[in-house]
Enzyme design. Structure first.
Site, PDB file in Angstrom:
ATOM      1  CG  PHE A   1      -1.909  -1.018   1.303  1.00  0.00           C
ATOM      2  CD1 PHE A   1      -3.045  -0.907   0.533  1.00  0.00           C
ATOM      3  CD2 PHE A   1      -1.754  -2.123   2.095  1.00  0.00           C
ATOM      4  CE1 PHE A   1      -4.014  -1.880   0.563  1.00  0.00           C
ATOM      5  CE2 PHE A   1      -2.717  -3.100   2.134  1.00  0.00           C
ATOM      6  CZ  PHE A   1      -3.844  -2.986   1.367  1.00  0.00           C
TER       7      PHE A   1
ATOM      8  CG  ASP B   1      -0.678 -10.769   2.071  1.00  0.00           C
ATOM      9  OD1 ASP B   1       0.135 -11.661   1.732  1.00  0.00           O
ATOM     10  OD2 ASP B   1      -0.385  -9.569   2.100  1.00  0.00           O
TER      11      ASP B   1
END
Length: 756
Positions: A449, A563
């Site tokens: 991110f 994840d």
């Protein structure tokens, strides 16, 4: 006198019989002419071949308001005996792209082949003898009971016929029983919609058979997938009629196609499937798509999301609105093209960031061009113009308005009405102050991110601030995903979201601060892992398992994390583990066993084989990742490390070989030799191997994992795990890295988070 009356009646009946016999003929012989006054009626009387006059609505097209076509229609639509059902739509058109201007059209079989002649125009050749080296005598055209118009050759002195040409090989927008959708060595069978409700020319949508994934696909201009039936045609909804349609898939060396038959009922004669001008698929008069209209923003019922520029997010969609444009700030732009439909216009608008919507009035609806709305607009009814306007989700809109408001204070509380959990909305000014303008000294780590910074609030509270990277192609989607998901999750082993900040393109999430960073910071550091004795590691394993059990079973939303890895396990001041990073997570239904995605996300080495190779994921995908983490915690080694046995293997393979040879304790981190319980360590190694088994069905659930850790359930013997060799890892690594380089094209999203 009586005899004369009987004679007259006999003559009348004979004439009627002769007329009916002529009208009911189903064959056109070579040398005969078929014009606008003639008809062929199929055996059984269901279908009729004739010339029809098609009126173009709502007004003229190229100076004309009608055209003539050679068509096949239901006979009942011509006699008004269809029992009130609308069966007037033509089943097949011979000249849909080349309308005849008047009633001069005539169908003939001459020395050149099968063609339509007309006054003032070139013949329309349907079949040529010369181009196919076909026989040129004993030829006839037959309208069969199936609705198939067949040009056939009769061999001399035999009853053997050869099909030279048939209308079923050239479908328009209707799929009849016995027709094929697919392809052969020299043919391609597909449907194409009309340009509009009244113009038969090929329109924006095509229905094709995808033999690789065994599904029907609706394409927009053969460029974009609009809708799919799913495997086994799961997205086709035929309500009570579903049992009447029996689909069969055929694949051999010459052909690959799908066709269907009908269960006989009193309604069978009207059963057909039609590709409508607006992209919908109809069976008889019933819309068979699970979603009536695919608007580009949803994947419900087989709809495909419309791709667009970065100015369009996954939440944007088209909505019908009555719009009053505001001049001069608003402008409009028109383009007139007789082959452009409303759906082409919507696609063009979607790809243009300046476009807010397209006009949806009748003139544009019927395939006569586009009218684009550009600039601000005001909803109203002064002009009464209906636009398909691209709108954004109200939740994001309200948040954006809230964040850009001059009246907003340092911190605003936002309450989610669905679950009552409150989130803080922080002002950009406060975030800048808390992080010292995102000073490098406050950088905790970097991930998919973007960077994560430590911040200090005016109250003295320490926080972790995840700042969305502007260059992250996948970031906005996952930002929203994590914001929605984690706000509704409450568990001691999940990291807590405190709030967020949005300002223009800046998007940030604010979490509770984890002073001891992430688990990989300790486990994979030779000196720091000495700080984690066995009792602490076992407690961390139990905490992770409890957090996963909550996600999979007990949370308000059922979550698959997708994840899981040591860098996503954060540690608080008491070294309690907290699962973080829910940007890749997915909500699943309790009845949903194995969802599928074409967007592979996660980190190689932790991905389950069915997910990495096929895109299929379930709660057992998380179990696989948990098993890898267990082995890493026990050994202090990364799964991607290379070990040598009788061949190169990774950590999973090494653990398997040691277990198989009764030497599992050799796997244990040497720093644990004085603190570990051998029984607990062996239990964790065995359980780790059970979690990484190749088949998801063989892996335990998280409920079973916790029962095994607590000694409440006996451990079965593990089987050979998946991805146990270094070669396996190289292959999956190579595949993932290749897709990672092209993630902006194929939608791959990888997460390679550094320690925090």
């Amino acid at each position: 006198m009586l005899i004369s009356l009987k004679l007259v009646l006999l003559i009348i009946l004979t004439c009627l019989w002769i007329c009916c016999a002529v009208a009911a003929r189903n064959t056109l012989n070579q040398g005969e002419k078929f014009n606008s006054s003639h008809r062929l009626v199929s055996k059984g009387g269901l279908f009729t071949l004739l010339f029809i006059k098609q009126e173009y609505r709502p007004f003229s097209w190229d100076g004309k308001d009608f055209g003539f076509y050679l068509a096949i229609q239901y006979t009942d639509s011509l006699t008004g005996s269809s029992g009130g059902e609308d069966v007037s739509h033509p089943i097949w058109l011979a000249n849909r792209e080349d309308a005849i201007a008047d009633e001069s059209g005539a169908l003939i079989i001459d020395a050149t082949g099968l063609k339509i002649t007309r006054h003032g125009g070139n013949p329309i050749q349907l079949f040529s003898f010369h181009s196919t080296n076909s026989p040129t005598n004993n030829i006839s055209l037959v309208l069969q009971g199936s609705g198939n118009l067949v040009l056939q050759h009769y061999a001399n002195n035999s009853n053997i016929t050869t099909i030279l040409w048939q209308s079923f090989d050239y479908p328009t927008d209707t799929f009849l029983p016995g027709m094929k959708l697919g392809f052969s060595r020299d043919k391609n069978w597909s449907l194409s919609s009309w340009l509009s409700q009244s113009i038969p020319a090929p329109g924006a949508f095509n229905l094709k058979w995808d033999p690789l994934q065994e599904r029907l696909v609706v394409w927009l201009r053969d460029e974009m997938v609009y809708w799919t039936s799913g495997e086994n045609l799961a997205n086709i909804r035929l309500a009570d009629s579903n049992k009447d349609y029996n689909f069969t898939k055929v694949s051999n060396g010459d052909e690959q196609y799908v066709h269907y038959t009908l269960r006989p009922t009193w309604l069978t004669k009207y059963r057909r499937m039609v590709m409508n001008y607006d992209g919908d698929l109809y069976a008889r008069d019933v819309n068979v798509l699970d979603s009536y209209f695919c608007a580009g923003d949803s994947t419900k019922g087989g709809c495909e999301r419309w791709e667009g520029p970065k100015c369009r997010s996954n939440g944007d969609k088209y909505e019908m609105k009555t719009v009053t444009t505001t001049y001069p700030s608003s402008t409009s732009h028109s383009t007139y093209n007789k082959s452009v439909t409303l759906y082409d216009c919507k696609d063009m608008c979607w790809k243009d960031c300046k476009c807010l919507g397209v006009y949806a009035g009748d003139d544009y609806k019927y395939g006569l061009g586009c009218h684009f709305l550009i600039g601000p607009y005001v909803e109203g009814d002064i002009r009464g113009d209906s636009y398909q306007v691209i709108t954004r989700p109200q939740t994001e809109k309200s948040l954006l308005e809230l964040m850009t408001s001059d009246e907003m204070g340092e911190i605003t509380e936002f309450q989610d009405g669905n679950n009552g959990h409150n989130l803080n909305i922080y002002s950009p000014k406060l975030i800048n102050s808390a992080t010292n303008c995102f000073s490098p000294e406050n950088l905790l780590g970097k991930g998919g991110f973007g960077p994560v910074f430590k911040g200090t609030m005016p109250s003295g509270q320490a926080v972790a601030i995840k700042r969305l990277s502007r260059g992250s192609g996948q970031g906005l989607v996952e930002f929203k995903n994590e914001l929605i998901l984690i706000a509704k999750l409450q568990h001691t082993n999940l990291v807590r979201l405190l709030g967020f900040c949005i300002q223009g393109e800046e998007k940030m999430l604010v979490y509770e601060y984890m002073p001891n960073k992430s688990l990989d910071f300790f486990i994979f550091d030779e000196s720091k892992r000495k700080l984690l004795d066995w009792s602490m590691r076992f407690r961390i394993i139990e905490g992770i398992a409890q957090g996963l059990l909550y996600l999979h079973k007990y949370s308000r939303l059922r979550i698959i994390h997708r994840d899981l890895k040591l860098s996503n396990i954060l540690l608080d001041e008491n070294m309690n583990p907290k699962i973080s990073d829910f940007g890749m997570a997915r909500i699943y239904k309790t009845s949903e066993v194995e969802p599928n995605t074409n967007r592979i996300v996660g980190t190689y080495g932790y991905m389950a084989p069915e997910y990495a190779m096929e895109g299929t994921f379930s709660v057992k995908s998380d179990v696989y990742s948990f098993g890898v983490m267990m082995l890493e915690i026990v050994s202090g080694k990364k799964n991607t490390s290379n070990f040598q046995f009788d061949r190169p293997i990774n950590l999973v393979g090494y653990a398997w070989e040691l277990w198989k040879h009764g030497a599992s304790l050799e796997l244990v981190d040497p720093t644990l030799k004085d603190s570990c319980s051998k029984n607990q360590v062996l239990k964790c190694i065995t359980l780790g191997l059970l979690c990484v088994e190749d088949s998801p069905l063989d892996r335990p659930t998280m409920s079973d994992v916790i029962s095994m850790l607590n000694g409440e359930m006996q451990l079965p013997l593990p089987k050979r795990p998946a991805f146990s060799t270094a070669r396996n890892m190289v292959e999956i690594n190579s595949r993932v890295e290749k897709e990672k380089e092209n993630y902006t094209i194929n939608g791959l999203s990888m997460s390679e988070m550094d320690a925090r």
